[in-house]
Design a protein around this motif. Structure first.
Motif, PDB file in Angstrom:
ATOM      1  N   PHE A  87       0.902  -1.143   0.022  1.00 41.21           N
ATOM      2  CA  PHE A  87      -0.054  -0.057   0.015  1.00 41.21           C
ATOM      3  C   PHE A  87       0.807   0.996  -0.199  1.00 41.21           C
ATOM      4  O   PHE A  87       2.071   1.272   0.699  1.00 41.21           O
ATOM      5  N   PRO A  88       0.350   2.399  -0.701  1.00 43.36           N
ATOM      6  CA  PRO A  88       1.358   3.604  -0.779  1.00 43.36           C
ATOM      7  C   PRO A  88       1.016   4.336   0.202  1.00 43.36           C
ATOM      8  O   PRO A  88       0.023   4.359   1.207  1.00 43.36           O
ATOM      9  N   MET A  89       2.005   5.414   0.277  1.00 38.91           N
ATOM     10  CA  MET A  89       1.901   6.472   1.445  1.00 38.91           C
ATOM     11  C   MET A  89       0.755   7.553   1.036  1.00 38.91           C
ATOM     12  O   MET A  89      -0.120   8.089   1.545  1.00 38.91           O
ATOM     13  N   ASP A  90       0.886   7.783  -0.386  1.00 34.83           N
ATOM     14  CA  ASP A  90      -0.187   8.796  -1.005  1.00 34.83           C
ATOM     15  C   ASP A  90      -1.341   7.988  -1.167  1.00 34.83           C
ATOM     16  O   ASP A  90      -1.336   6.895  -1.909  1.00 34.83           O
ATOM     17  N   PRO A  91      -2.521   8.293  -0.742  1.00 37.27           N
ATOM     18  CA  PRO A  91      -3.765   7.325  -0.964  1.00 37.27           C
ATOM     19  C   PRO A  91      -4.401   7.600  -2.109  1.00 37.27           C
ATOM     20  O   PRO A  91      -5.262   6.959  -2.540  1.00 37.27           O
ATOM     21  N   THR A  92      -4.030   8.399  -3.025  1.00 30.93           N
ATOM     22  CA  THR A  92      -4.222   8.506  -4.411  1.00 30.93           C
ATOM     23  C   THR A  92      -3.277   7.581  -5.467  1.00 30.93           C
ATOM     24  O   THR A  92      -3.624   7.829  -6.628  1.00 30.93           O
ATOM     25  N   ALA A  93      -2.045   7.255  -4.866  1.00 29.73           N
ATOM     26  CA  ALA A  93      -1.407   6.511  -5.689  1.00 29.73           C
ATOM     27  C   ALA A  93      -1.871   4.950  -5.748  1.00 29.73           C
ATOM     28  O   ALA A  93      -2.570   4.396  -4.852  1.00 29.73           O
TER      29      ALA A  93
END
Length: 549
Positions: A87-93
């Motif tokens: 899972f990414p740090m940026d929730p939109t990534a």
């Protein structure tokens, strides 16, 4: 000074990590007995802690775990197949989607595969190495754990998987792909899962990839020198932004009125180069063994008066176009990566109509870019729309790589992400790492001249002997990009067994032979800059050639 060999030190560290796993990764691993059969059911829905990955994530999870039975390289292999998300740090990534194949009868080794183009799919875990042999089992059939990821994005519906650059609109996805961040995240998560599956770490971990995967192979050696024991890098697009600028320049040239040589004229050019240079290595076999010795002037094909008068000649605009393709492209400005140009492609490359998609294509570049234009032209368009301007409606032919105007700062910034040109591989060598570098001399999509340059830079920095101690570079005459289509020489060599002997027993490759898997012939695999020269005997036999400079 510590006299323990680097590989032994790494294994001691890995052993210590297993002993500490009860406190770091959970009590179940501390009490587990080691096995060569994976504990598959226990891995389903397992959480992957963010703490096991050296780069920032918000952790991950195994989405599915199932036992599979497949015939791989003629062998029936039972294995546990894991699909997981990081899972990414940026929730939109987008998440990094990864897959791990855990075989029964594990050989205590692991292989990570690289991707291709813009990635966007998970590589087939039953695949072979680039330029791999047909008569030897692939890694999974050798009971390797194999693993890979989509590099942090999924291609959109209705798109060619390796030609969808739309993820470049997101910075985290861009870094996962272009800077290689997804590689280390995938590697770390996979090691965690392997430890839980078998109760122990791999004794040896390898990386293998070609094209984008070849660049990824060099990235892991550069950025994480202790992460892999051995690396196979084939036809690497290591200076990715630099090549993109050249591809953009060629798209402009080929889009000019009358400049595009159609399929018939491409065949004319290819046949003319073969006729001029084929016999320079001592035998006529449709393979040019010494590309640096081939000096072909396309003006010998000039139409009378320079106008396009038919299929048997090239017009002046077409001669300018093919000359541009084979000439170094230099940009008149500075970029932050320090690169100043791209060396161009030999005439033999883009003109080989057995693989038009990778070379010139069959249709001139235009807006929108035709699917029948060359792969590189389409790659350029995706880069302009999503990496550079981040405007999906932008006409890529409106941007001139020689005069980028307001886009120069953005180009310079992207060069620090895409040009992975740190050739200081001393940390990798000190860690005991070994690197095999391969390229085909008739590559249509990534110029072998660029790999020549990379290798020479390593030698210039480290010195010939230190480089030779951990690295080999082989240029394969007649081989194209990834054995695509029907190349003049479909290269096949068991690079993995050679790398295993080098890593495990300290035995570097000795007098390797590469097979042409479609023409029942072989050649010595010569260390660059040597090339195979025919001396006597059967022209299909490797012993009839000698490596010469």
């Amino acid at each position: 000074m510590n006299s323990t060999p680097p590989r032994a030190r790494r294994l001691a560290v890995l052993a210590a990590m297993v002993l500490l796993a009860g406190t770091t990764f959970g009590p179940e691993l501390a009490t587990a007995t080691t096995s060569t059969v994976p504990a598959c059911a226990e891995l389903d829905q397992m959480k992957i802690p963010a703490s096991v990955m050296s780069l920032p994530t918000t952790g991950g999870r195994v989405q599915s775990a199932s036992v599979k039975t497949s015939v791989v390289s003629g062998k029936t292999i039972e294995y546990c197949l894991l699909d997981a998300d990081i899972f990414p740090m940026d929730p939109t990534a987008p998440a990094i989607k990864m897959r791990v194949a855990l075989p029964h009868g594990w050989n205590r080794k692991a292989m990570m595969f690289g991707g291709g183009g813009y990635n966007g799919t998970i590589p087939d875990l039953t695949m072979n190495m680039p330029f791999g042999p047909r008569d030897q089992p692939v890694p999974l059939a050798r009971r390797y754990v194999t693993f890979a990821s989509d590099s942090g994005h999924q291609h959109g519906p209705g798109t060619v998987p390796s030609l969808d650059g739309s993820f470049g609109m997101n910075d985290e996805a861009l870094h996962n792909f272009a800077a290689g961040d997804a590689l280390k995240k995938t590697r770390d998560a996979s090691m965690f899962l392997i430890r839980h599956a078998y109760g122990k770490n791999p004794a040896e971990v390898y990386f293998s990839g070609g094209s984008t995967g070849g660049r990824e192979a060099l990235i892991v050696a550069q950025r994480w020198p202790q992460a892999f024991d051995g690396v196979i890098s084939a036809y690497p697009a290591w200076n990715n932004l630099s090549e993109v600028l050249d591809l953009g320049y060629l798209a402009h040239v080929l889009s000019r009125p009358g400049a595009f040589p159609g399929p018939v004229k491409q065949t004319l050019l290819y046949d003319s180069v073969i006729n001029a240079c084929d016999g320079l290595d001592g035998v006529k076999d449709k393979v040019i063994s010494n590309p640096r010795g081939c000096h072909f002037d396309p003006h010998v094909l000039r139409c009378t008066g320079g106008a396009d008068t038919g299929p048997d000649c090239l017009s002046d605009p077409q001669i300018r176009a093919v000359t541009a393709m084979s000439t170094t492209f230099r940009w008149p400005y500075r970029i932050a990566s320090g690169e100043t140009g791209y060396p161009g492609f030999p005439f033999l490359s883009g003109a080989d109509m057995r693989t038009p998609f990778l070379g010139f294509g069959t249709t001139a570049p235009a807006n929108p870019m035709p699917a029948t234009s060359g792969y590189g032209m389409q790659y350029w368009e995706q880069w302009v729309k999503y990496f550079l301007t981040r405007d999906p409606g932008y006409n890529s032919l409106d941007l001139d790589p020689k005069r980028p105007g307001k886009w120069l700062d953005r180009i310079s910034h992207l060069s620090t992400i895409q040009d992975r040109n740190n050739v200081d591989l001393r940390p990798f060598a000190r860690a005991g790492g070994k690197l095999i570098l391969l390229h085909g001399a008739a590559d249509e999509l990534v110029s072998h001249r660029s790999t020549n340059d990379y290798y020479q830079r390593v030698r210039d920095l480290l010195g010939p002997e230190p480089t030779h101690a951990f690295m080999r570079y082989y240029l394969v005459p007649g081989a194209n990009h990834a054995n695509f289509g029907t190349p003049a020489f479909a290269a096949g060599w068991d690079s993995l067994s050679a790398l295993e002997r080098w890593v495990g027993a300290g035995q570097p490759p000795a007098n390797p032979i590469v097979a042409d898997t479609t023409h029942n012939r072989a050649r010595p695999l010569c260390e660059y800059p040597a090339w195979p020269r025919y001396r006597a005997g059967d022209p299909d036999a490797a012993q009839s050639f000698v490596c010469t400079r």
